[in-house]
Scaffold this motif. Structure first.
Motif, PDB file in Angstrom:
ATOM      1  N   ALA A  24     -53.936 -44.412 -61.667  1.00  0.00           N
ATOM      2  CA  ALA A  24     -55.108 -44.562 -62.444  1.00  0.00           C
ATOM      3  C   ALA A  24     -56.040 -43.366 -61.980  1.00  0.00           C
ATOM      4  O   ALA A  24     -57.239 -43.665 -62.782  1.00  0.00           O
ATOM      5  CB  ALA A  24     -55.720 -45.966 -62.525  1.00  0.00           C
ATOM      6  N   ASP A  25     -55.963 -42.580 -61.073  1.00  0.00           N
ATOM      7  CA  ASP A  25     -56.784 -41.456 -60.705  1.00  0.00           C
ATOM      8  C   ASP A  25     -58.164 -42.149 -60.131  1.00  0.00           C
ATOM      9  O   ASP A  25     -58.988 -41.621 -60.370  1.00  0.00           O
ATOM     10  CB  ASP A  25     -56.992 -40.584 -61.746  1.00  0.00           C
ATOM     11  CG  ASP A  25     -55.968 -39.806 -61.826  1.00  0.00           C
ATOM     12  OD1 ASP A  25     -55.265 -39.210 -60.861  1.00  0.00           O
ATOM     13  OD2 ASP A  25     -55.642 -39.146 -62.999  1.00  0.00           O
ATOM     14  N   THR A  26     -58.013 -43.616 -59.664  1.00  0.00           N
ATOM     15  CA  THR A  26     -59.151 -43.919 -59.201  1.00  0.00           C
ATOM     16  C   THR A  26     -59.123 -43.542 -57.475  1.00  0.00           C
ATOM     17  O   THR A  26     -60.343 -44.066 -57.034  1.00  0.00           O
ATOM     18  CB  THR A  26     -59.294 -45.479 -59.128  1.00  0.00           C
ATOM     19  OG1 THR A  26     -58.192 -45.911 -58.494  1.00  0.00           O
ATOM     20  CG2 THR A  26     -59.236 -45.817 -60.863  1.00  0.00           C
ATOM     21  N   ILE A  27     -58.429 -43.089 -56.663  1.00  0.00           N
ATOM     22  CA  ILE A  27     -58.476 -42.864 -55.408  1.00  0.00           C
ATOM     23  C   ILE A  27     -58.347 -41.372 -55.237  1.00  0.00           C
ATOM     24  O   ILE A  27     -57.278 -40.683 -55.533  1.00  0.00           O
ATOM     25  CB  ILE A  27     -57.402 -43.543 -54.443  1.00  0.00           C
ATOM     26  CG1 ILE A  27     -57.387 -44.968 -54.817  1.00  0.00           C
ATOM     27  CG2 ILE A  27     -57.467 -43.197 -53.288  1.00  0.00           C
ATOM     28  CD1 ILE A  27     -56.378 -45.637 -53.922  1.00  0.00           C
ATOM     29  N   ALA A  28     -59.226 -40.694 -54.903  1.00  0.00           N
ATOM     30  CA  ALA A  28     -59.129 -39.246 -55.112  1.00  0.00           C
ATOM     31  C   ALA A  28     -59.395 -38.738 -53.418  1.00  0.00           C
ATOM     32  O   ALA A  28     -58.826 -37.395 -53.148  1.00  0.00           O
ATOM     33  CB  ALA A  28     -60.601 -38.475 -55.534  1.00  0.00           C
ATOM     34  N   ASP A  29     -59.638 -39.573 -52.533  1.00  0.00           N
ATOM     35  CA  ASP A  29     -59.693 -39.071 -50.967  1.00  0.00           C
ATOM     36  C   ASP A  29     -58.770 -39.593 -50.145  1.00  0.00           C
ATOM     37  O   ASP A  29     -58.900 -39.533 -48.932  1.00  0.00           O
ATOM     38  CB  ASP A  29     -61.261 -39.578 -50.510  1.00  0.00           C
ATOM     39  CG  ASP A  29     -61.359 -40.966 -50.518  1.00  0.00           C
ATOM     40  OD1 ASP A  29     -60.615 -41.764 -51.279  1.00  0.00           O
ATOM     41  OD2 ASP A  29     -62.458 -41.226 -49.981  1.00  0.00           O
ATOM     42  N   ASP A  30     -57.504 -39.996 -50.979  1.00  0.00           N
ATOM     43  CA  ASP A  30     -56.375 -40.552 -50.182  1.00  0.00           C
ATOM     44  C   ASP A  30     -55.675 -39.446 -48.896  1.00  0.00           C
ATOM     45  O   ASP A  30     -55.286 -38.182 -49.364  1.00  0.00           O
ATOM     46  CB  ASP A  30     -55.451 -40.981 -51.061  1.00  0.00           C
ATOM     47  CG  ASP A  30     -54.095 -41.601 -50.182  1.00  0.00           C
ATOM     48  OD1 ASP A  30     -53.879 -41.418 -49.410  1.00  0.00           O
ATOM     49  OD2 ASP A  30     -53.502 -42.687 -50.808  1.00  0.00           O
ATOM     50  N   PRO A  31     -55.704 -39.551 -47.704  1.00  0.00           N
ATOM     51  CA  PRO A  31     -55.420 -38.730 -46.891  1.00  0.00           C
ATOM     52  C   PRO A  31     -53.936 -38.467 -46.795  1.00  0.00           C
ATOM     53  O   PRO A  31     -53.439 -37.523 -46.223  1.00  0.00           O
ATOM     54  CB  PRO A  31     -56.084 -39.096 -45.451  1.00  0.00           C
ATOM     55  CG  PRO A  31     -56.002 -40.661 -45.536  1.00  0.00           C
ATOM     56  CD  PRO A  31     -56.300 -40.830 -47.130  1.00  0.00           C
ATOM     57  N   ARG A  32     -53.116 -39.315 -47.170  1.00  0.00           N
ATOM     58  CA  ARG A  32     -51.677 -39.302 -47.244  1.00  0.00           C
ATOM     59  C   ARG A  32     -50.923 -38.172 -48.031  1.00  0.00           C
ATOM     60  O   ARG A  32     -51.632 -37.605 -48.705  1.00  0.00           O
ATOM     61  CB  ARG A  32     -51.044 -40.620 -47.415  1.00  0.00           C
ATOM     62  CG  ARG A  32     -51.428 -41.985 -46.500  1.00  0.00           C
ATOM     63  CD  ARG A  32     -51.167 -43.323 -47.293  1.00  0.00           C
ATOM     64  NE  ARG A  32     -51.739 -43.484 -48.600  1.00  0.00           N
ATOM     65  CZ  ARG A  32     -51.653 -44.522 -49.238  1.00  0.00           C
ATOM     66  NH1 ARG A  32     -50.983 -45.625 -48.616  1.00  0.00           N
ATOM     67  NH2 ARG A  32     -52.358 -44.848 -50.207  1.00  0.00           N
TER      68      ARG A  32
END
Length: 295
Positions: free
Chosen positions: A81-89
Motif C-alpha cells: 500500500a506504499d505506507t512504508i517508505a523507510d524500510d531498510p531491508r
C-alpha cells in the motif's frame, strides 16, 4: 480442541501447508483425500499477528477475512500500500508468468525468496533487480509501463488459463525475452542492482501437468455453516487446492478457509455407501478455460 483456519502457506518453499490459528500446520500431500466441514460463522483473523479484539464476523465470500478496523490496521503497515517508505531491508523486482501473454511485474523482500511468487501462483518467474525499497518501486513502475504489463492479475484469470498452459520451454522463452528487454531499458534507478536472467519454473511444484485436459473445474465461491468440501488432492497452485471429488474437479481458494472453524468430514467410503450424499456441498461455479492470457 477447536481448529480455526489461518489459510495456506508456502513459507518453507518446498511443500504447501495448511496453517491453523494456534500455529500448527498440516502438510498438503498430493494423492491424499481431504475432507472437512465448516462450523459456525467466519471470524476476523485480526491484523499484524494480533487477534481481532471483538472477534467480528466477516463475509464468507471475501478473501481477506478481516473486519474493517483490522483491515485498516493491516494496510497501515503494508509495503504493497506504499505506507512504508523507510524500510531498510533489501527488495527484489521480479517478472511473474501465469500463462501465455499473462505476465506481471512486482517486488518482494529479498529474505522471503520465491515464497511470494509461490503464493501468487506464478507458474514461472525471473528476478530483475535488487536494492532499496523505493528504488525497487521506481523500477517496478518503469517496467510496468515499458513492458505494458500490469502489477496485479486477478486469481480468476490465473485459474482460467491454468488448465491450458504451454510447455516449460515456451514459458521460459517468453520470460527470458522480456527479461532481456527489461534489463536493456534506460532509466533504471542507480541504487538498484540488475540481476542476470535465470528463469525458475514452478510447474512441477504446483502439479500443473496434472490439470492439463481436466477442464477448469468448479470453484468454491464460499463456505457455509455445515458445508462440506471433499476430494483427493490433485494439485496446489498458489492459494488454490484442486480436488478430485468423484470425477468432478473442485478448486478451493484456501483464502476462503481463513477464519472458519473446520471439522473433519466423514470418510469417502461412508459417503459412497450413502449414495454420494457426502460429496462437496458448498456453493460452486464453473471455471472457464481460456487459451492464452486474454479473454
Amino acid at each position: 480442541m477447536e481448529w480455526r483456519s489461518a489459510g495456506l502457506s508456502w513459507a518453507d518453499q518446498e511443500r504447501p501447508v495448511l496453517v491453523w490459528e494456534r500455529g500448527e500446520v498440516s502438510p498438503l500431500v498430493v494423492g491424499r483425500r481431504l475432507g472437512f466441514r465448516a462450523v459456525g460463522r467466519r471470524q476476523c483473523v485480526g491484523a499484524r499477528g494480533n487477534p481481532c479484539p471483538v472477534a467480528a464476523a466477516v463475509p464468507a465470500r471475501g478473501t481477506q477475512a478481516r473486519c474493517a478496523d483490522c483491515a485498516r490496521l493491516d494496510r497501515a503497515h503494508s509495503v504493497a500500500a506504499d505506507t512504508i517508505a523507510d524500510d531498510p531491508r533489501t527488495y527484489r523486482v521480479y517478472l511473474a508468468w501465469f500463462g501465455a501473454g499473462l505476465v506481471k511485474v512486482g517486488i518482494t523482500r529479498e529474505e522471503r525468496g520465491p515464497a511470494r511468487l509461490l503464493e501468487q501462483g506464478a507458474v514461472a518467474f525471473a528476478w530483475l533487480g535488487r536494492g532499496p525499497l523505493m528504488a525497487a518501486r521506481r523500477a517496478e513502475e518503469l517496467l510496468r509501463v515499458a513492458l505494458g504489463v500490469p502489477d496485479r492479475i486477478s486469481y480468476a484469470r490465473k485459474r482460467a488459463v491454468r488448465a491450458a498452459l504451454p510447455g516449460v520451454e515456451e514459458r521460459r522463452h517468453e520470460l527470458a525475452r522480456l527479461h532481456g528487454f527489461a534489463l536493456a531499458l534506460d532509466g533504471w534507478p542507480e541504487s538498484l542492482e540488475r540481476v542476470p536472467s535465470a528463469v525458475v519454473d514452478h510447474g512441477e511444484a504446483f502439479g500443473v501437468e496434472r490439470l492439463a485436459g481436466a477442464g477448469g473445474g468448479f470453484a468454491v465461491t464460499e463456505l457455509v455453516d455445515g458445508g462440506v468440501v471433499r476430494g483427493v488432492l490433485v494439485a496446489v497452485a498458489g492459494p488454490d487446492l484442486y480436488l478430485d471429488d468423484g470425477g468432478r474437479l473442485i478448486v478451493l481458494d484456501s483464502r476462503l478457509l481463513r477464519g472458519w472453524r473446520l471439522e473433519g468430514a466423514e470418510s469417502a467410503e461412508s459417503a459412497e455407501s450413502a449414495g454420494g450424499a457426502g460429496r462437496t456441498s458448498v456453493p460452486v461455479r464453473e471455471v472457464p478455460v481460456i487459451q492464452g492470457g486474454l479473454f
